[in-house]
Design a protein around this motif. Structure first.
Motif, PDB file in Angstrom:
ATOM      1  N   GLU A 121       0.832  -1.206   0.000  1.00 40.60           N
ATOM      2  CA  GLU A 121       0.000   0.000   0.000  1.00 40.60           C
ATOM      3  C   GLU A 121       0.869   1.260   0.000  1.00 40.60           C
ATOM      4  O   GLU A 121       0.528   2.254  -0.653  1.00 40.60           O
ATOM      5  CB  GLU A 121      -0.919  -0.016   1.218  1.00 40.60           C
ATOM      6  N   ARG A 122       1.976   1.218   0.720  1.00 39.60           N
ATOM      7  CA  ARG A 122       2.908   2.356   0.689  1.00 39.60           C
ATOM      8  C   ARG A 122       3.403   2.604  -0.728  1.00 39.60           C
ATOM      9  O   ARG A 122       3.471   3.754  -1.183  1.00 39.60           O
ATOM     10  CB  ARG A 122       4.100   2.088   1.612  1.00 39.60           C
ATOM     11  N   HIS A 123       3.783   1.524  -1.408  1.00 34.77           N
ATOM     12  CA  HIS A 123       4.280   1.669  -2.778  1.00 34.77           C
ATOM     13  C   HIS A 123       3.198   2.243  -3.690  1.00 34.77           C
ATOM     14  O   HIS A 123       3.475   3.090  -4.548  1.00 34.77           O
ATOM     15  CB  HIS A 123       4.750   0.310  -3.294  1.00 34.77           C
ATOM     16  N   ARG A 124       1.951   1.773  -3.518  1.00 32.85           N
ATOM     17  CA  ARG A 124       0.876   2.266  -4.365  1.00 32.85           C
ATOM     18  C   ARG A 124       0.626   3.756  -4.130  1.00 32.85           C
ATOM     19  O   ARG A 124       0.507   4.536  -5.086  1.00 32.85           O
ATOM     20  CB  ARG A 124      -0.409   1.485  -4.080  1.00 32.85           C
ATOM     21  N   ILE A 125       0.577   4.154  -2.850  1.00 32.76           N
ATOM     22  CA  ILE A 125       0.334   5.567  -2.542  1.00 32.76           C
ATOM     23  C   ILE A 125       1.490   6.424  -3.030  1.00 32.76           C
ATOM     24  O   ILE A 125       1.288   7.515  -3.589  1.00 32.76           O
ATOM     25  CB  ILE A 125       0.118   5.747  -1.029  1.00 32.76           C
ATOM     26  N   ALA A 126       2.722   5.940  -2.846  1.00 29.57           N
ATOM     27  CA  ALA A 126       3.881   6.699  -3.306  1.00 29.57           C
ATOM     28  C   ALA A 126       3.849   6.881  -4.820  1.00 29.57           C
ATOM     29  O   ALA A 126       4.155   7.963  -5.344  1.00 29.57           O
ATOM     30  CB  ALA A 126       5.172   5.987  -2.890  1.00 29.57           C
ATOM     31  N   ALA A 127       3.478   5.811  -5.529  1.00 29.05           N
ATOM     32  CA  ALA A 127       3.409   5.920  -6.992  1.00 29.05           C
ATOM     33  C   ALA A 127       2.328   6.918  -7.413  1.00 29.05           C
ATOM     34  O   ALA A 127       2.538   7.719  -8.338  1.00 29.05           O
ATOM     35  CB  ALA A 127       3.128   4.547  -7.598  1.00 29.05           C
ATOM     36  N   GLU A 128       1.187   6.894  -6.728  1.00 29.85           N
ATOM     37  CA  GLU A 128       0.122   7.832  -7.076  1.00 29.85           C
ATOM     38  C   GLU A 128       0.520   9.264  -6.755  1.00 29.85           C
ATOM     39  O   GLU A 128       0.226  10.192  -7.521  1.00 29.85           O
ATOM     40  CB  GLU A 128      -1.167   7.459  -6.350  1.00 29.85           C
ATOM     41  N   HIS A 130       3.542  10.450  -6.717  1.00 34.11           N
ATOM     42  CA  HIS A 130       4.578  10.865  -7.658  1.00 34.11           C
ATOM     43  C   HIS A 130       4.011  11.062  -9.065  1.00 34.11           C
ATOM     44  O   HIS A 130       4.295  12.062  -9.734  1.00 34.11           O
ATOM     45  CB  HIS A 130       5.698   9.828  -7.683  1.00 34.11           C
ATOM     46  N   ASP A 131       3.191  10.090  -9.500  1.00 31.50           N
ATOM     47  CA  ASP A 131       2.729  10.132 -10.888  1.00 31.50           C
ATOM     48  C   ASP A 131       1.533  11.051 -11.082  1.00 31.50           C
ATOM     49  O   ASP A 131       1.460  11.766 -12.106  1.00 31.50           O
ATOM     50  CB  ASP A 131       2.354   8.718 -11.353  1.00 31.50           C
ATOM     51  N   GLU A 132       0.608  11.059 -10.132  1.00 29.38           N
ATOM     52  CA  GLU A 132      -0.612  11.847 -10.305  1.00 29.38           C
ATOM     53  C   GLU A 132      -0.459  13.257  -9.730  1.00 29.38           C
ATOM     54  O   GLU A 132      -0.493  14.252 -10.458  1.00 29.38           O
ATOM     55  CB  GLU A 132      -1.792  11.131  -9.641  1.00 29.38           C
ATOM     56  N   VAL A 133      -0.287  13.324  -8.420  1.00 25.11           N
ATOM     57  CA  VAL A 133      -0.206  14.646  -7.771  1.00 25.11           C
ATOM     58  C   VAL A 133       1.048  15.392  -8.223  1.00 25.11           C
ATOM     59  O   VAL A 133       1.000  16.599  -8.501  1.00 25.11           O
ATOM     60  CB  VAL A 133      -0.223  14.490  -6.240  1.00 25.11           C
ATOM     61  N   GLN A 135       2.736  15.140 -11.057  1.00 25.63           N
ATOM     62  CA  GLN A 135       2.595  15.633 -12.432  1.00 25.63           C
ATOM     63  C   GLN A 135       1.617  16.801 -12.501  1.00 25.63           C
ATOM     64  O   GLN A 135       1.822  17.756 -13.267  1.00 25.63           O
ATOM     65  CB  GLN A 135       2.139  14.497 -13.341  1.00 25.63           C
ATOM     66  N   THR A 136       0.564  16.729 -11.672  1.00 22.79           N
ATOM     67  CA  THR A 136      -0.397  17.841 -11.663  1.00 22.79           C
ATOM     68  C   THR A 136       0.262  19.123 -11.184  1.00 22.79           C
ATOM     69  O   THR A 136       0.082  20.205 -11.788  1.00 22.79           O
ATOM     70  CB  THR A 136      -1.591  17.494 -10.760  1.00 22.79           C
ATOM     71  N   LEU A 137       1.040  19.022 -10.097  1.00 22.79           N
ATOM     72  CA  LEU A 137       1.723  20.221  -9.589  1.00 22.79           C
ATOM     73  C   LEU A 137       2.772  20.717 -10.574  1.00 22.79           C
ATOM     74  O   LEU A 137       3.002  21.933 -10.699  1.00 22.79           O
ATOM     75  CB  LEU A 137       2.358  19.914  -8.233  1.00 22.79           C
ATOM     76  N   THR A 138       3.423  19.814 -11.268  1.00 22.42           N
ATOM     77  CA  THR A 138       4.388  20.232 -12.293  1.00 22.42           C
ATOM     78  C   THR A 138       3.688  20.997 -13.403  1.00 22.42           C
ATOM     79  O   THR A 138       4.190  22.031 -13.895  1.00 22.42           O
ATOM     80  CB  THR A 138       5.113  19.005 -12.866  1.00 22.42           C
ATOM     81  N   ALA A 139       2.500  20.513 -13.809  1.00 21.52           N
ATOM     82  CA  ALA A 139       1.734  21.225 -14.835  1.00 21.52           C
ATOM     83  C   ALA A 139       1.311  22.606 -14.338  1.00 21.52           C
ATOM     84  O   ALA A 139       1.333  23.594 -15.097  1.00 21.52           O
ATOM     85  CB  ALA A 139       0.516  20.400 -15.233  1.00 21.52           C
ATOM     86  N   VAL A 140       0.928  22.678 -13.042  1.00 15.94           N
ATOM     87  CA  VAL A 140       0.556  23.980 -12.478  1.00 15.94           C
ATOM     88  C   VAL A 140       1.736  24.932 -12.499  1.00 15.94           C
ATOM     89  O   VAL A 140       1.587  26.129 -12.808  1.00 15.94           O
ATOM     90  CB  VAL A 140       0.023  23.793 -11.046  1.00 15.94           C
ATOM     91  N   LEU A 141       2.930  24.434 -12.189  1.00 14.88           N
ATOM     92  CA  LEU A 141       4.126  25.278 -12.230  1.00 14.88           C
ATOM     93  C   LEU A 141       4.363  25.835 -13.629  1.00 14.88           C
ATOM     94  O   LEU A 141       4.710  27.025 -13.805  1.00 14.88           O
ATOM     95  CB  LEU A 141       5.343  24.480 -11.757  1.00 14.88           C
ATOM     96  N   GLU A 172       7.537  18.727  -1.137  1.00 16.72           N
ATOM     97  CA  GLU A 172       7.004  17.976  -0.001  1.00 16.72           C
ATOM     98  C   GLU A 172       6.365  16.672  -0.476  1.00 16.72           C
ATOM     99  O   GLU A 172       6.529  15.624   0.171  1.00 16.72           O
ATOM    100  CB  GLU A 172       5.983  18.828   0.751  1.00 16.72           C
ATOM    101  N   ILE A 173       5.631  16.724  -1.580  1.00 20.03           N
ATOM    102  CA  ILE A 173       5.031  15.502  -2.137  1.00 20.03           C
ATOM    103  C   ILE A 173       6.119  14.494  -2.481  1.00 20.03           C
ATOM    104  O   ILE A 173       5.997  13.290  -2.193  1.00 20.03           O
ATOM    105  CB  ILE A 173       4.192  15.848  -3.376  1.00 20.03           C
ATOM    106  N   ARG A 174       7.183  14.951  -3.101  1.00 19.00           N
ATOM    107  CA  ARG A 174       8.273  14.042  -3.454  1.00 19.00           C
ATOM    108  C   ARG A 174       8.948  13.471  -2.210  1.00 19.00           C
ATOM    109  O   ARG A 174       9.336  12.298  -2.187  1.00 19.00           O
ATOM    110  CB  ARG A 174       9.292  14.775  -4.327  1.00 19.00           C
ATOM    111  N   ARG A 175       9.087  14.301  -1.168  1.00 23.60           N
ATOM    112  CA  ARG A 175       9.709  13.817   0.062  1.00 23.60           C
ATOM    113  C   ARG A 175       8.830  12.740   0.711  1.00 23.60           C
ATOM    114  O   ARG A 175       9.330  11.698   1.163  1.00 23.60           O
ATOM    115  CB  ARG A 175       9.910  14.978   1.047  1.00 23.60           C
ATOM    116  N   ILE A 176       7.531  12.982   0.746  1.00 22.33           N
ATOM    117  CA  ILE A 176       6.624  11.983   1.320  1.00 22.33           C
ATOM    118  C   ILE A 176       6.670  10.692   0.511  1.00 22.33           C
ATOM    119  O   ILE A 176       6.687   9.586   1.064  1.00 22.33           O
ATOM    120  CB  ILE A 176       5.188  12.544   1.377  1.00 22.33           C
ATOM    121  N   ALA A 177       6.700  10.812  -0.802  1.00 25.98           N
ATOM    122  CA  ALA A 177       6.766   9.617  -1.655  1.00 25.98           C
ATOM    123  C   ALA A 177       8.047   8.837  -1.405  1.00 25.98           C
ATOM    124  O   ALA A 177       8.040   7.599  -1.385  1.00 25.98           O
ATOM    125  CB  ALA A 177       6.658  10.023  -3.122  1.00 25.98           C
TER     126      ALA A 177
END
Length: 314
Positions: A121-128, A130-133, A135-141, A172-177
């Protein structure tokens, strides 16, 4: 010999001796003479004393078993109660030891399944994240950059502040992941992962010194993950609860395994009960047959010491 036969034999012997004496030299008159009363009282006292001794010796193993049952903790495997005493007590102690072995084995197997599911579950949340949130924040930037290029001079400062806040959130998202899924452990190994962990906590207000041996005995992937998670949880507890400003990680090789030490200079655990973090460490230690010791540090603070046998794992 069973407790029943011990007591029965003692009482039978006393009654046989009393009967033999009554049929022989000892008589009881009416009224009872002082000498005769003395013989009866002494005989009764000896019989009662013998019964008391037999019962005390026979019930002592049961008292020890009661204390062992009261102090039993499946997360702290220890020595089993010695099988001794009367047959009933010996059988009960043996059954209790077997039950404790079975419960600890089942607890370890259940913890292994639960922790394995937790890691997935940790791996799944980390992947989401990194990949979802991420990428969204990168697009916002990127969108904020285009807005900043076209915005009037008076709005550029506010847009810049929004960019900085978004960039901080992305970091922070990357650090948590990274904490959820220690990619450095999978890619570079335990030594590099522990050094990276010390650097990460140092960057967040806690000075963490690390001393990690370059050469270690062979360890399974499960053992390496346990070592990493215990170090991570120890530093997390230090940062959240101890009030410490310095901590240290040491990983050294032993003749038949490795030893991890995490210590800080905080206020220590005192008499407070163990929380979910420490119990989680103990459950992880059981998975690889490791020994976990939590105690006050050499000067003050808390010291966590984990000894993992080489090749540990189930």
């Amino acid at each position: 010999m069973s407790l029943f036969w011990r007591i029965f034999s003692l009482n039978a012997a006393g009654l046989v001796v009393a009967a033999a004496m009554l049929l022989g030299p000892v008589t009881v008159s009416t009224p009872v003479l002082p000498a005769e009363a003395l013989v009866v009282v002494v005989g009764l006292a000896l019989l009662l004393a013998g019964n008391a001794v037999v019962l005390r010796l026979g019930l002592a193993p049961l008292r020890r078993l009661g204390r062992a049952m009261a102090d039993a903790d499946l997360l702290r495997p220890g020595a089993r109660e010695v099988v001794a005493g009367p047959a009933e007590a010996a059988e009960l102690i043996s059954t209790y030891n077997s039950m404790l072995d079975r419960l600890q084995s089942e607890r370890a197997a259940g913890a292994a399944r639960a922790l394995s599911a937790q890691e997935r579950e940790r791996h799944r949340i980390a992947a989401e994240l990194h990949d979802e949130v991420g990428q969204t924040l990168t697009a916002v930037l990127l969108q904020l950059k285009r807005v900043a290029d076209r915005a009037p001079e008076g709005l550029r400062e506010e847009v810049g502040q929004a960019q900085e806040a978004t960039r901080a959130g992305l970091d922070e998202i990357r650090r948590i992941a990274r904490r959820l899924r220690p990619g450095v452990l999978e890619e570079l190994g335990l030594v590099s992962a522990l050094r990276s962990l010390a650097t990460e906590f140092t960057a967040h207000g806690l000075t963490v010194r690390h001393q990690v041996a370059a050469e270690l005995p062979p360890l399974t992937e499960e053992a390496e993950l346990v070592l990493y998670r215990v170090a991570q949880e120890g530093l997390t507890n230090t940062a959240r609860h101890s009030g410490a400003d310095r901590a240290g990680i040491e990983l050294t090789g032993l003749p038949h395994g490795v030893e991890l030490v995490v210590r800080d200079n905080g206020k220590g655990i005192g008499g407070s009960p163990e929380g979910a973090g420490l119990r989680g460490m103990r459950e992880r230690a059981l998975l690889v047959g490791a020994e976990l010791l939590v105690r006050p540090g050499p000067e003050r603070g808390t010291e966590i010491r984990l000894r993992v046998p080489a090749g540990g794992g189930r």
